[in-house]
Enzyme design. Structure first.
Site, PDB file in Angstrom:
ATOM      1  N   GLU A  92       0.829  -1.212   0.000  1.00 17.61           N
ATOM      2  CA  GLU A  92       0.000   0.000   0.000  1.00 17.61           C
ATOM      3  C   GLU A  92       0.864   1.264   0.000  1.00 17.61           C
ATOM      4  O   GLU A  92       1.871   1.316   0.705  1.00 17.61           O
ATOM      5  CB  GLU A  92      -0.781   0.000   1.316  1.00 17.61           C
ATOM      6  CG  GLU A  92      -2.267   0.123   1.165  1.00 17.61           C
ATOM      7  CD  GLU A  92      -2.929   0.122   2.531  1.00 17.61           C
ATOM      8  OE1 GLU A  92      -3.588  -0.868   2.830  1.00 17.61           O
ATOM      9  OE2 GLU A  92      -2.785   1.098   3.286  1.00 17.61           O
ATOM     10  N   CYS A 105       3.162   8.406   1.664  1.00 19.49           N
ATOM     11  CA  CYS A 105       3.473   7.482   2.752  1.00 19.49           C
ATOM     12  C   CYS A 105       3.875   6.150   2.106  1.00 19.49           C
ATOM     13  O   CYS A 105       3.084   5.554   1.372  1.00 19.49           O
ATOM     14  CB  CYS A 105       2.244   7.318   3.647  1.00 19.49           C
ATOM     15  SG  CYS A 105       2.517   6.128   4.979  1.00 19.49           S
ATOM     16  N   CYS A 112       4.122  -7.145   8.438  1.00 20.50           N
ATOM     17  CA  CYS A 112       4.933  -6.609   9.529  1.00 20.50           C
ATOM     18  C   CYS A 112       4.927  -7.577  10.697  1.00 20.50           C
ATOM     19  O   CYS A 112       3.892  -8.163  11.015  1.00 20.50           O
ATOM     20  CB  CYS A 112       4.359  -5.254   9.964  1.00 20.50           C
ATOM     21  SG  CYS A 112       5.335  -4.482  11.273  1.00 20.50           S
ATOM     22  N   CYS A 116       1.645  -4.677  16.499  1.00 21.37           N
ATOM     23  CA  CYS A 116       0.947  -3.716  17.371  1.00 21.37           C
ATOM     24  C   CYS A 116      -0.537  -4.096  17.377  1.00 21.37           C
ATOM     25  O   CYS A 116      -1.115  -4.386  16.325  1.00 21.37           O
ATOM     26  CB  CYS A 116       1.125  -2.291  16.859  1.00 21.37           C
ATOM     27  SG  CYS A 116       2.861  -1.841  16.719  1.00 21.37           S
ATOM     28  N   CYS A 119      -3.271  -2.467  14.920  1.00 20.41           N
ATOM     29  CA  CYS A 119      -2.879  -2.160  13.546  1.00 20.41           C
ATOM     30  C   CYS A 119      -3.374  -3.189  12.531  1.00 20.41           C
ATOM     31  O   CYS A 119      -3.195  -4.395  12.725  1.00 20.41           O
ATOM     32  CB  CYS A 119      -1.357  -2.076  13.500  1.00 20.41           C
ATOM     33  SG  CYS A 119      -0.714  -1.891  11.835  1.00 20.41           S
ATOM     34  N   GLY A 164       4.914  -2.053   7.645  1.00 22.82           N
ATOM     35  CA  GLY A 164       6.265  -2.515   7.950  1.00 22.82           C
ATOM     36  C   GLY A 164       6.964  -1.642   8.970  1.00 22.82           C
ATOM     37  O   GLY A 164       6.517  -0.534   9.273  1.00 22.82           O
ATOM     38  N   GLU A 165       8.027  -2.186   9.525  1.00 23.08           N
ATOM     39  CA  GLU A 165       8.863  -1.447  10.479  1.00 23.08           C
ATOM     40  C   GLU A 165      10.158  -1.090   9.734  1.00 23.08           C
ATOM     41  O   GLU A 165      10.975  -1.974   9.450  1.00 23.08           O
ATOM     42  CB  GLU A 165       9.130  -2.338  11.714  1.00 23.08           C
ATOM     43  CG  GLU A 165      10.272  -1.908  12.601  1.00 23.08           C
ATOM     44  CD  GLU A 165      10.203  -0.461  13.072  1.00 23.08           C
ATOM     45  OE1 GLU A 165       9.277  -0.130  13.813  1.00 23.08           O
ATOM     46  OE2 GLU A 165      11.106   0.324  12.703  1.00 23.08           O
ATOM     47  N   SER A 196       9.391   6.676  10.639  1.00 19.86           N
ATOM     48  CA  SER A 196       8.714   6.355  11.888  1.00 19.86           C
ATOM     49  C   SER A 196       9.034   4.929  12.336  1.00 19.86           C
ATOM     50  O   SER A 196       8.940   3.992  11.554  1.00 19.86           O
ATOM     51  CB  SER A 196       7.203   6.494  11.671  1.00 19.86           C
ATOM     52  OG  SER A 196       6.513   6.088  12.815  1.00 19.86           O
ATOM     53  N   SER A 219       6.767   5.768  17.606  1.00 16.68           N
ATOM     54  CA  SER A 219       5.400   5.412  18.020  1.00 16.68           C
ATOM     55  C   SER A 219       5.443   4.994  19.480  1.00 16.68           C
ATOM     56  O   SER A 219       5.929   3.913  19.800  1.00 16.68           O
ATOM     57  CB  SER A 219       4.881   4.242  17.176  1.00 16.68           C
ATOM     58  OG  SER A 219       4.812   4.634  15.835  1.00 16.68           O
ATOM     59  N   LEU A 220       4.948   5.843  20.350  1.00 15.53           N
ATOM     60  CA  LEU A 220       5.015   5.547  21.784  1.00 15.53           C
ATOM     61  C   LEU A 220       3.673   4.953  22.253  1.00 15.53           C
ATOM     62  O   LEU A 220       3.634   3.856  22.799  1.00 15.53           O
ATOM     63  CB  LEU A 220       5.362   6.817  22.564  1.00 15.53           C
ATOM     64  CG  LEU A 220       5.644   6.622  24.038  1.00 15.53           C
ATOM     65  CD1 LEU A 220       6.884   5.781  24.270  1.00 15.53           C
ATOM     66  CD2 LEU A 220       5.811   7.977  24.743  1.00 15.53           C
ATOM     67  N   HIS A 221       2.616   5.680  22.034  1.00 15.71           N
ATOM     68  CA  HIS A 221       1.234   5.236  22.270  1.00 15.71           C
ATOM     69  C   HIS A 221       0.859   4.941  23.724  1.00 15.71           C
ATOM     70  O   HIS A 221      -0.313   4.646  24.005  1.00 15.71           O
ATOM     71  CB  HIS A 221       0.883   4.022  21.405  1.00 15.71           C
ATOM     72  CG  HIS A 221       1.131   4.227  19.940  1.00 15.71           C
ATOM     73  ND1 HIS A 221       0.937   5.431  19.307  1.00 15.71           N
ATOM     74  CD2 HIS A 221       1.585   3.380  18.975  1.00 15.71           C
ATOM     75  CE1 HIS A 221       1.245   5.318  18.034  1.00 15.71           C
ATOM     76  NE2 HIS A 221       1.645   4.095  17.811  1.00 15.71           N
ATOM     77  N   ASN A 297      -8.384   5.221  13.831  1.00 18.30           N
ATOM     78  CA  ASN A 297      -9.308   4.784  12.779  1.00 18.30           C
ATOM     79  C   ASN A 297      -9.681   3.333  13.060  1.00 18.30           C
ATOM     80  O   ASN A 297      -8.854   2.445  12.834  1.00 18.30           O
ATOM     81  CB  ASN A 297      -8.604   4.819  11.411  1.00 18.30           C
ATOM     82  CG  ASN A 297      -8.747   6.169  10.751  1.00 18.30           C
ATOM     83  OD1 ASN A 297      -9.791   6.787  10.792  1.00 18.30           O
ATOM     84  ND2 ASN A 297      -7.658   6.609  10.133  1.00 18.30           N
ATOM     85  N   CYS A 341      -4.040   2.450   8.079  1.00 16.12           N
ATOM     86  CA  CYS A 341      -2.883   1.877   7.405  1.00 16.12           C
ATOM     87  C   CYS A 341      -3.054   0.363   7.275  1.00 16.12           C
ATOM     88  O   CYS A 341      -3.331  -0.324   8.252  1.00 16.12           O
ATOM     89  CB  CYS A 341      -1.639   2.205   8.222  1.00 16.12           C
ATOM     90  SG  CYS A 341      -0.208   1.271   7.761  1.00 16.12           S
TER      91      CYS A 341
END
Ligand code: SF4
Length: 359
Positions: A92, A105, A112, A116, A119, A164-165, A196, A219-221, A297, A341
Protein backbone atom coordinates in the site's frame (compact mmCIF):
# COMPACT_ATOMS: atom_id res chain seq x y z
CA UNK A 1 13.38 -13.98 -14.34
CA UNK A 2 12.57 -10.93 -12.20
CA UNK A 3 14.97 -8.04 -12.64
CA UNK A 4 16.01 -5.58 -9.95
CA UNK A 5 14.53 -2.11 -10.03
CA UNK A 6 16.95 0.47 -11.43
CA UNK A 7 15.63 2.88 -8.78
CA UNK A 8 17.45 0.83 -6.16
CA UNK A 9 20.86 2.15 -7.22
CA UNK A 10 22.34 5.27 -5.69
CA UNK A 11 23.93 7.61 -8.23
CA UNK A 12 27.42 6.40 -7.35
CA UNK A 13 26.38 2.74 -7.52
CA UNK A 14 24.98 3.29 -11.02
CA UNK A 15 28.07 5.24 -12.17
CA UNK A 16 30.38 2.50 -10.86
CA UNK A 17 28.27 -0.23 -12.43
CA UNK A 18 28.32 1.52 -15.81
CA UNK A 19 32.08 2.01 -15.58
CA UNK A 20 32.59 -1.65 -14.75
CA UNK A 21 30.53 -2.55 -17.81
CA UNK A 22 32.59 -0.42 -20.19
CA UNK A 23 30.53 2.77 -20.24
CA UNK A 24 31.53 6.32 -19.40
CA UNK A 25 30.62 7.59 -15.94
CA UNK A 26 28.65 10.53 -17.37
CA UNK A 27 26.02 8.09 -18.67
CA UNK A 28 24.83 7.83 -15.05
CA UNK A 29 23.83 11.53 -15.14
CA UNK A 30 21.93 10.98 -18.38
CA UNK A 31 20.14 7.91 -17.04
CA UNK A 32 19.19 9.65 -13.77
CA UNK A 33 17.92 12.64 -15.73
CA UNK A 34 15.65 10.35 -17.75
CA UNK A 35 14.47 8.53 -14.63
CA UNK A 36 13.87 11.41 -12.24
CA UNK A 37 13.40 14.56 -14.38
CA UNK A 38 11.90 13.31 -17.65
CA UNK A 39 10.43 10.39 -15.74
CA UNK A 40 10.40 7.87 -18.59
CA UNK A 41 8.86 4.46 -17.98
CA UNK A 42 10.89 2.48 -20.52
CA UNK A 43 14.60 2.33 -21.36
CA UNK A 44 13.75 2.78 -25.08
CA UNK A 45 12.61 6.34 -24.24
CA UNK A 46 16.16 7.31 -23.19
CA UNK A 47 16.88 8.65 -26.68
CA UNK A 48 20.21 10.31 -25.89
CA UNK A 49 21.67 7.20 -24.26
CA UNK A 50 23.48 5.06 -26.83
CA UNK A 51 21.86 1.80 -27.93
CA UNK A 52 24.51 -0.44 -26.42
CA UNK A 53 24.10 1.11 -22.99
CA UNK A 54 20.30 0.99 -23.17
CA UNK A 55 20.39 -2.70 -24.12
CA UNK A 56 22.74 -3.42 -21.23
CA UNK A 57 20.48 -1.61 -18.76
CA UNK A 58 17.42 -3.34 -20.14
CA UNK A 59 19.05 -6.75 -19.78
CA UNK A 60 19.92 -6.14 -16.14
CA UNK A 61 17.28 -3.84 -14.66
CA UNK A 62 13.61 -2.93 -14.84
CA UNK A 63 12.08 0.55 -14.56
CA UNK A 64 8.68 -0.78 -13.58
CA UNK A 65 8.60 -3.65 -11.11
CA UNK A 66 5.35 -2.47 -9.50
CA UNK A 67 1.98 -2.55 -11.20
CA UNK A 68 -1.12 -0.76 -10.01
CA UNK A 69 -3.67 -3.24 -8.64
CA UNK A 70 -6.23 -0.94 -6.99
CA UNK A 71 -6.53 2.84 -6.68
CA UNK A 72 -8.96 4.55 -4.29
CA UNK A 73 -9.49 8.31 -4.37
CA UNK A 74 -11.07 10.16 -1.45
CA UNK A 75 -13.02 13.40 -1.64
CA UNK A 76 -10.19 15.29 0.12
CA UNK A 77 -7.73 14.33 -2.64
CA UNK A 78 -6.08 11.47 -0.73
CA UNK A 79 -5.24 8.59 -3.07
CA UNK A 80 -4.52 5.06 -1.85
CA UNK A 81 -2.63 2.79 -4.21
CA UNK A 82 -2.35 -0.95 -3.92
CA UNK A 83 0.65 -2.06 -5.96
CA UNK A 84 1.45 -5.60 -7.02
CA UNK A 85 5.11 -6.58 -6.79
CA UNK A 86 6.83 -8.88 -9.27
CA UNK A 87 6.32 -11.83 -6.90
CA UNK A 88 2.57 -11.12 -6.66
CA UNK A 89 2.64 -9.58 -3.16
CA UNK A 90 0.56 -6.46 -2.56
CA UNK A 91 1.73 -3.25 -0.90
CA UNK A 92 0.00 0.00 0.00
CA UNK A 93 1.14 3.55 -0.76
CA UNK A 94 -0.77 6.74 0.05
CA UNK A 95 -0.71 10.21 -1.48
CA UNK A 96 -1.93 12.98 0.84
CA UNK A 97 -2.60 16.63 0.13
CA UNK A 98 -1.58 19.17 2.74
CA UNK A 99 -1.46 22.97 2.74
CA UNK A 100 2.33 22.71 2.66
CA UNK A 101 2.57 20.21 -0.23
CA UNK A 102 2.03 16.66 -1.39
CA UNK A 103 3.24 13.84 0.78
CA UNK A 104 3.60 10.15 0.07
CA UNK A 105 3.47 7.48 2.75
CA UNK A 106 5.60 4.52 1.69
CA UNK A 107 5.66 0.88 2.74
CA UNK A 108 8.95 -0.81 3.62
CA UNK A 109 7.97 -4.46 4.11
CA UNK A 110 5.41 -6.96 2.84
CA UNK A 111 3.46 -7.34 6.12
CA UNK A 112 4.93 -6.61 9.53
CA UNK A 113 6.18 -8.70 12.43
CA UNK A 114 5.91 -6.07 15.15
CA UNK A 115 2.26 -6.94 15.81
CA UNK A 116 0.95 -3.72 17.37
CA UNK A 117 -2.46 -4.69 18.70
CA UNK A 118 -4.40 -1.87 17.01
CA UNK A 119 -2.88 -2.16 13.55
CA UNK A 120 -4.45 -3.58 10.39
CA UNK A 121 -1.01 -4.02 8.78
CA UNK A 122 0.30 -6.16 11.59
CA UNK A 123 -2.48 -8.69 11.00
CA UNK A 124 -0.48 -10.04 8.10
CA UNK A 125 2.98 -11.09 9.23
CA UNK A 126 6.06 -10.15 7.27
CA UNK A 127 6.66 -12.08 4.06
CA UNK A 128 9.76 -10.17 3.08
CA UNK A 129 11.57 -6.83 3.13
CA UNK A 130 11.16 -4.46 0.22
CA UNK A 131 14.28 -3.57 -1.75
CA UNK A 132 15.35 0.08 -1.79
CA UNK A 133 14.25 0.17 -5.45
CA UNK A 134 10.75 -1.04 -4.59
CA UNK A 135 10.45 1.71 -1.98
CA UNK A 136 11.67 4.46 -4.37
CA UNK A 137 9.40 3.12 -7.11
CA UNK A 138 6.32 3.71 -4.94
CA UNK A 139 7.12 7.44 -5.03
CA UNK A 140 7.84 7.32 -8.76
CA UNK A 141 4.50 5.62 -9.43
CA UNK A 142 2.67 8.29 -7.46
CA UNK A 143 4.65 10.96 -9.32
CA UNK A 144 3.67 9.35 -12.65
CA UNK A 145 0.03 9.45 -11.49
CA UNK A 146 0.45 13.21 -10.86
CA UNK A 147 2.29 13.70 -14.17
CA UNK A 148 -0.57 12.02 -16.02
CA UNK A 149 -3.04 14.47 -14.44
CA UNK A 150 -0.93 17.22 -16.08
CA UNK A 151 -1.23 19.67 -13.20
CA UNK A 152 2.51 19.99 -12.78
CA UNK A 153 2.37 18.80 -9.18
CA UNK A 154 5.36 17.25 -7.51
CA UNK A 155 5.70 15.03 -4.49
CA UNK A 156 7.41 17.21 -1.88
CA UNK A 157 7.24 15.26 1.40
CA UNK A 158 7.80 11.62 2.31
CA UNK A 159 6.67 9.75 5.39
CA UNK A 160 8.06 6.28 5.97
CA UNK A 161 5.02 5.19 7.96
CA UNK A 162 3.28 2.66 5.73
CA UNK A 163 3.19 -1.09 6.24
CA UNK A 164 6.26 -2.51 7.95
CA UNK A 165 8.86 -1.45 10.48
CA UNK A 166 11.51 0.56 8.58
CA UNK A 167 14.19 -0.19 11.17
CA UNK A 168 13.63 -3.92 10.58
CA UNK A 169 14.73 -3.27 6.96
CA UNK A 170 17.43 -0.83 7.96
CA UNK A 171 19.99 -1.01 5.15
CA UNK A 172 17.46 -0.82 2.33
CA UNK A 173 15.69 2.03 4.11
CA UNK A 174 18.94 4.00 4.47
CA UNK A 175 19.79 3.41 0.75
CA UNK A 176 16.27 4.55 -0.12
CA UNK A 177 16.74 7.78 1.85
CA UNK A 178 20.09 8.46 0.19
CA UNK A 179 18.54 7.98 -3.26
CA UNK A 180 15.54 10.27 -2.71
CA UNK A 181 17.47 13.16 -1.14
CA UNK A 182 20.12 13.19 -3.89
CA UNK A 183 19.86 16.61 -5.63
CA UNK A 184 20.63 14.93 -8.97
CA UNK A 185 17.48 12.83 -8.66
CA UNK A 186 14.18 13.34 -6.85
CA UNK A 187 15.85 15.87 -4.58
CA UNK A 188 13.33 15.62 -1.74
CA UNK A 189 14.38 18.01 1.03
CA UNK A 190 15.66 15.95 3.95
CA UNK A 191 13.65 18.09 6.37
CA UNK A 192 10.58 16.99 4.41
CA UNK A 193 11.20 13.32 5.17
CA UNK A 194 10.03 11.53 8.33
CA UNK A 195 10.91 7.96 9.26
CA UNK A 196 8.71 6.35 11.89
CA UNK A 197 9.70 3.45 14.13
CA UNK A 198 7.82 1.42 16.70
CA UNK A 199 10.91 1.80 18.89
CA UNK A 200 13.65 -0.66 17.92
CA UNK A 201 16.11 0.82 20.36
CA UNK A 202 19.46 -0.38 18.93
CA UNK A 203 18.46 0.91 15.49
CA UNK A 204 17.59 4.36 16.90
CA UNK A 205 21.24 4.66 18.01
CA UNK A 206 22.41 3.42 14.61
CA UNK A 207 20.10 5.83 12.80
CA UNK A 208 21.38 8.78 14.84
CA UNK A 209 24.94 7.76 13.87
CA UNK A 210 24.15 7.78 10.11
CA UNK A 211 23.88 11.59 10.33
CA UNK A 212 21.10 11.54 7.75
CA UNK A 213 19.36 14.88 8.37
CA UNK A 214 15.81 13.50 8.12
CA UNK A 215 13.14 13.58 10.84
CA UNK A 216 12.51 10.71 13.21
CA UNK A 217 9.14 9.78 14.71
CA UNK A 218 8.68 7.24 17.48
CA UNK A 219 5.40 5.41 18.02
CA UNK A 220 5.02 5.55 21.78
CA UNK A 221 1.23 5.24 22.27
CA UNK A 222 1.51 4.81 26.06
CA UNK A 223 3.52 6.55 28.80
CA UNK A 224 4.33 3.47 30.92
CA UNK A 225 5.43 -0.13 30.46
CA UNK A 226 2.27 -1.79 31.72
CA UNK A 227 0.03 -0.03 29.24
CA UNK A 228 2.53 0.02 26.37
CA UNK A 229 3.14 -3.72 26.59
CA UNK A 230 -0.63 -4.29 26.30
CA UNK A 231 -0.81 -2.16 23.17
CA UNK A 232 2.59 -2.90 21.60
CA UNK A 233 4.28 -6.19 22.28
CA UNK A 234 7.62 -4.73 21.15
CA UNK A 235 7.70 -3.00 24.53
CA UNK A 236 8.70 -6.34 26.08
CA UNK A 237 11.95 -6.24 24.09
CA UNK A 238 12.48 -2.48 24.33
CA UNK A 239 10.77 -1.04 27.41
CA UNK A 240 10.02 2.66 27.90
CA UNK A 241 13.20 3.37 29.94
CA UNK A 242 15.44 2.00 27.17
CA UNK A 243 13.45 3.90 24.57
CA UNK A 244 13.83 7.14 26.53
CA UNK A 245 17.61 6.62 26.71
CA UNK A 246 17.73 6.12 22.94
CA UNK A 247 15.61 9.26 22.41
CA UNK A 248 18.00 11.22 24.64
CA UNK A 249 20.97 9.93 22.62
CA UNK A 250 19.28 10.79 19.32
CA UNK A 251 18.49 14.35 20.42
CA UNK A 252 21.99 14.96 21.80
CA UNK A 253 23.72 13.43 18.79
CA UNK A 254 21.64 15.11 16.06
CA UNK A 255 20.38 18.22 17.86
CA UNK A 256 17.11 17.62 16.04
CA UNK A 257 13.60 17.57 17.37
CA UNK A 258 11.90 14.21 17.61
CA UNK A 259 8.22 13.47 16.94
CA UNK A 260 6.31 11.23 19.31
CA UNK A 261 3.28 9.49 17.83
CA UNK A 262 0.40 8.77 20.22
CA UNK A 263 -2.72 6.99 18.96
CA UNK A 264 -5.70 7.81 21.16
CA UNK A 265 -7.71 4.66 21.98
CA UNK A 266 -10.99 5.16 23.79
CA UNK A 267 -10.78 4.35 27.53
CA UNK A 268 -7.40 2.67 27.01
CA UNK A 269 -4.74 5.40 26.87
CA UNK A 270 -6.76 8.60 26.51
CA UNK A 271 -7.28 9.61 30.17
CA UNK A 272 -5.99 12.80 31.73
CA UNK A 273 -3.68 10.67 33.95
CA UNK A 274 -1.90 9.32 30.87
CA UNK A 275 -1.61 12.81 29.40
CA UNK A 276 0.04 14.00 32.64
CA UNK A 277 2.32 10.97 32.70
CA UNK A 278 3.28 11.58 29.08
CA UNK A 279 4.06 15.23 29.80
CA UNK A 280 6.20 14.19 32.79
CA UNK A 281 8.13 11.73 30.61
CA UNK A 282 9.26 14.60 28.37
CA UNK A 283 9.54 17.25 31.09
CA UNK A 284 13.28 17.74 30.48
CA UNK A 285 13.00 17.56 26.65
CA UNK A 286 10.16 20.00 26.03
CA UNK A 287 12.00 21.98 23.37
CA UNK A 288 13.11 18.89 21.48
CA UNK A 289 9.87 16.93 21.35
CA UNK A 290 6.69 17.30 19.36
CA UNK A 291 3.74 15.05 20.15
CA UNK A 292 1.34 14.03 17.41
CA UNK A 293 -2.03 12.94 18.80
CA UNK A 294 -3.69 10.57 16.36
CA UNK A 295 -7.43 9.87 16.58
CA UNK A 296 -7.77 6.12 16.00
CA UNK A 297 -9.31 4.78 12.78
CA UNK A 298 -11.20 1.66 13.92
CA UNK A 299 -10.67 -1.55 11.95
CA UNK A 300 -13.10 -4.51 12.04
CA UNK A 301 -10.41 -6.96 13.17
CA UNK A 302 -9.61 -4.97 16.32
CA UNK A 303 -13.09 -4.33 17.70
CA UNK A 304 -11.66 -3.98 21.24
CA UNK A 305 -10.43 -0.53 20.24
CA UNK A 306 -12.67 2.42 19.57
CA UNK A 307 -12.09 5.99 18.60
CA UNK A 308 -11.73 8.38 21.55
CA UNK A 309 -14.54 10.86 22.08
CA UNK A 310 -13.75 14.33 20.75
CA UNK A 311 -13.90 15.75 24.32
CA UNK A 312 -11.28 13.23 25.48
CA UNK A 313 -9.00 14.12 22.55
CA UNK A 314 -9.27 17.82 23.34
CA UNK A 315 -8.79 17.29 27.10
CA UNK A 316 -5.68 15.19 26.40
CA UNK A 317 -4.34 17.90 24.09
CA UNK A 318 -5.09 20.67 26.61
CA UNK A 319 -3.32 18.77 29.40
CA UNK A 320 -0.16 18.41 27.30
CA UNK A 321 -0.30 22.07 26.33
CA UNK A 322 -0.80 23.18 29.94
CA UNK A 323 2.33 21.23 30.81
CA UNK A 324 4.32 23.05 28.14
CA UNK A 325 4.50 20.20 25.61
CA UNK A 326 4.37 21.00 21.88
CA UNK A 327 1.64 18.92 20.34
CA UNK A 328 -1.07 18.78 17.72
CA UNK A 329 -4.01 16.63 16.80
CA UNK A 330 -3.21 15.00 13.50
CA UNK A 331 -5.35 16.01 10.57
CA UNK A 332 -7.14 13.06 9.06
CA UNK A 333 -6.99 12.02 5.44
CA UNK A 334 -9.14 9.85 3.24
CA UNK A 335 -11.83 9.13 5.82
CA UNK A 336 -14.28 8.08 3.07
CA UNK A 337 -11.89 5.36 1.79
CA UNK A 338 -10.05 2.59 3.69
CA UNK A 339 -8.23 5.12 5.83
CA UNK A 340 -6.37 2.98 8.36
CA UNK A 341 -2.88 1.88 7.41
CA UNK A 342 -3.00 -1.60 5.86
CA UNK A 343 -6.81 -1.68 5.68
CA UNK A 344 -7.02 -1.61 1.89
CA UNK A 345 -4.36 -4.31 1.56
CA UNK A 346 -5.89 -6.69 4.11
CA UNK A 347 -9.36 -6.21 2.56
CA UNK A 348 -8.04 -6.92 -0.91
CA UNK A 349 -6.15 -10.02 0.22
CA UNK A 350 -9.32 -11.33 1.90
CA UNK A 351 -11.31 -10.60 -1.26
CA UNK A 352 -8.73 -12.32 -3.48
CA UNK A 353 -8.74 -15.37 -1.15
CA UNK A 354 -12.55 -15.43 -1.25
CA UNK A 355 -12.45 -15.45 -5.04
CA UNK A 356 -9.99 -18.34 -5.05
CA UNK A 357 -12.12 -20.36 -2.61
CA UNK A 358 -15.33 -19.71 -4.56
CA UNK A 359 -13.87 -20.47 -7.95
S1 SF4 B 1 1.90 0.00 13.56
FE1 SF4 B 1 3.68 -0.18 12.19
S2 SF4 B 1 5.12 -1.39 13.38
FE2 SF4 B 1 3.13 -1.69 14.39
S3 SF4 B 1 2.29 -3.56 13.41
FE3 SF4 B 1 1.54 -1.79 12.25
S4 SF4 B 1 2.99 -1.57 10.54
FE4 SF4 B 1 3.99 -2.84 12.12
Amino acid sequence: MNKNSIYGLTFNQLATWLLEHGHKKHRASQVWDYLYRKRVTDFSMMTEVNKECKTLLEENFAIQTLSQHVKQEASDGTVKFLFKLQDGNLIETVLMRHKYGLSVCVTTQVGCNIGCSFCASGLLTKTRDLSSGEIVEQIMNVQHHLDNAKQEEKVSHIVVMGIGEPFDNFENMVDFLQIIIDPKGLSIGSRHITVSTSGIVNKIYEFADTNLPVNLAISLHAPNNELRTKIMKINRAFPVEQLMDAIKYYIEKTNRRITIEYILLKDVNDHIEEAKELAALFEDKKKKVYINLIPYNPVDEHSQYQRSAQESVLAFYDTLKKNGINCKIRQEHGTDIDAACGQLRSKQIKQDKGKTVNQ
